[in-house]
Design a protein around this motif. Structure first.
Motif, PDB file in Angstrom:
ATOM      1  N   GLU A 131       0.833  -1.207   0.000  1.00 45.87           N
ATOM      2  CA  GLU A 131       0.000   0.000   0.000  1.00 45.87           C
ATOM      3  C   GLU A 131       0.863   1.251   0.000  1.00 45.87           C
ATOM      4  O   GLU A 131       0.553   2.235  -0.683  1.00 45.87           O
ATOM      5  N   LEU A 132       1.958   1.210   0.765  1.00 50.15           N
ATOM      6  CA  LEU A 132       2.860   2.364   0.803  1.00 50.15           C
ATOM      7  C   LEU A 132       3.503   2.588  -0.557  1.00 50.15           C
ATOM      8  O   LEU A 132       3.616   3.734  -1.014  1.00 50.15           O
ATOM      9  N   ILE A 133       3.913   1.531  -1.216  1.00 53.64           N
ATOM     10  CA  ILE A 133       4.526   1.650  -2.543  1.00 53.64           C
ATOM     11  C   ILE A 133       3.557   2.297  -3.525  1.00 53.64           C
ATOM     12  O   ILE A 133       3.934   3.197  -4.294  1.00 53.64           O
ATOM     13  N   ARG A 134       2.308   1.876  -3.491  1.00 55.12           N
ATOM     14  CA  ARG A 134       1.314   2.475  -4.386  1.00 55.12           C
ATOM     15  C   ARG A 134       1.135   3.961  -4.084  1.00 55.12           C
ATOM     16  O   ARG A 134       1.053   4.787  -5.009  1.00 55.12           O
ATOM     17  N   ALA A 135       1.082   4.306  -2.792  1.00 53.81           N
ATOM     18  CA  ALA A 135       0.900   5.710  -2.408  1.00 53.81           C
ATOM     19  C   ALA A 135       2.097   6.555  -2.825  1.00 53.81           C
ATOM     20  O   ALA A 135       1.932   7.677  -3.329  1.00 53.81           O
ATOM     21  N   VAL A 136       3.291   6.030  -2.635  1.00 54.22           N
ATOM     22  CA  VAL A 136       4.508   6.769  -2.976  1.00 54.22           C
ATOM     23  C   VAL A 136       4.591   7.011  -4.480  1.00 54.22           C
ATOM     24  O   VAL A 136       4.924   8.114  -4.941  1.00 54.22           O
ATOM     25  N   LYS A 137       4.267   5.998  -5.255  1.00 50.89           N
ATOM     26  CA  LYS A 137       4.302   6.150  -6.711  1.00 50.89           C
ATOM     27  C   LYS A 137       3.239   7.123  -7.180  1.00 50.89           C
ATOM     28  O   LYS A 137       3.479   7.934  -8.092  1.00 50.89           O
ATOM     29  N   ALA A 138       2.068   7.078  -6.556  1.00 52.15           N
ATOM     30  CA  ALA A 138       0.988   7.992  -6.945  1.00 52.15           C
ATOM     31  C   ALA A 138       1.360   9.444  -6.657  1.00 52.15           C
ATOM     32  O   ALA A 138       0.960  10.349  -7.401  1.00 52.15           O
ATOM     33  N   GLN A 139       2.140   9.664  -5.597  1.00 57.81           N
ATOM     34  CA  GLN A 139       2.554  11.021  -5.227  1.00 57.81           C
ATOM     35  C   GLN A 139       3.883  11.415  -5.867  1.00 57.81           C
ATOM     36  O   GLN A 139       4.378  12.514  -5.622  1.00 57.81           O
ATOM     37  N   ASN A 140       4.455  10.527  -6.664  1.00 61.97           N
ATOM     38  CA  ASN A 140       5.720  10.789  -7.352  1.00 61.97           C
ATOM     39  C   ASN A 140       6.825  11.204  -6.380  1.00 61.97           C
ATOM     40  O   ASN A 140       7.580  12.154  -6.619  1.00 61.97           O
TER      41      ASN A 140
END
Length: 286
Positions: A224-233
């Motif tokens: 979930e953190l990886i998805r959030a980090v990628k979404a926020q660039n």
């Protein structure tokens, strides 16, 4: 097992070792838990105080276990300033047994936060990293000045003058960080160890850590953190040498991020926070 062994060492120290009469010196001996506290005590106490720190450079305060030699050294101290680290609760009964040391509890003017991801607040220790917020550092400095003046009234004016100079510098630091953080284009700060929560709360940032409730994230939470980090660039992961882990590099590769080491425990408190702030601002420009 390690903590149990340490407790046996503490209990095995002779009564003479822990109850030795304080050595008469020209300087007041003060013990603190972490290096940033030493900076504050040194700035206020000046040449009237000799400051000893329990957690030496390179060690983590969260997992630290003092050596028996340090325990004997505390017997000579006049004051111990707490900062609410777990190891303090282990050593306090031993260092107060027959000693004339003054234990200064955590500053009541500071509002303690809970770590991110806390599921059971009543069973969780508050986040101890209070000093990363310069406003909290001002509260700590005021407390130090008051206690030193009470213990050594002859030099109360000296301590007060030193405190006033330091307090102005801490206010300037707060103003500087406030102005610089406005330059960031993102409110997110990605860290390996959740040491920057108070800083983030003060300056309107959101700390994203590879930990939850002080422990490494599980596979689902990490995904979930990886998805959030990628979404926020987010392209920078801030690490800390006391908490280095191969997982940090693996995570950085997964999100294609650079790794930058910052130190919340540096002794040059003001200079360090200025440099760290610049790193935080630069990270949002990547």
């Amino acid at each position: 097992m390690k903590t149990f062994t340490f407790l046996l060492l503490v209990l095995s120290l002779s009564v003479h070792d822990l109850t030795a009469a304080p050595v008469t010196t020209e300087k007041m001996i003060v013990y603190v838990s972490i290096i940033p506290q030493k900076y504050l005590v040194d700035r206020i106490g000046g040449d009237q105080v000799s400051t000893e720190v329990m957690v030496k450079p390179g060690y983590s305060p969260e997992t630290y276990e003092p050596a028996p030699g340090q325990m004997r050294g505390i017997a000579q101290a006049r004051i111990y300033f707490r900062v609410c680290m777990p190891f303090e609760e282990v050593i306090l009964p031993a260092i107060t047994n027959g000693n004339q040391i003054r234990i200064v509890d955590c500053n009541p003017d500071i509002h303690y936060r809970m770590p991110e991801g806390t599921l059971a607040p009543e069973q969780t220790r508050p986040d101890p990293h209070i000093w990363t917020d310069p406003v909290n550092a001002r509260h700590l400095a005021r407390q130090i000045q008051e206690i030193l003046a009470a213990e050594d009234p002859q030099h109360a004016r000296y301590f007060t003058d030193n405190f006033k100079r330091l307090d102005r510098e801490l206010q300037d630091l707060h103003d500087y960080i406030t102005s610089q953080i406005r330059l960031r284009g993102s409110p997110y700060l990605l860290v390996s160890h959740a040491a920057w929560g108070y800083y983030c709360d003060r300056y309107g940032l959101r700390q994203l850590a590879l930990e939850e409730d002080g422990k490494p994230r599980g596979p689902r939470a990490l995904a979930e953190l990886i998805r959030a980090v990628k979404a926020q660039n987010i392209t920078t992961l801030f690490t800390q040498r006391e908490h280095r882990s191969p997982a940090d590099s693996a995570f950085a590769r997964e999100i294609n991020a650079r790794v930058v080491e910052v130190d919340p425990l540096a002794e040059d408190y003001i200079g360090n926070l200025r440099e760290v702030t610049q790193e935080f601002v630069e990270a949002a420009r990547q």
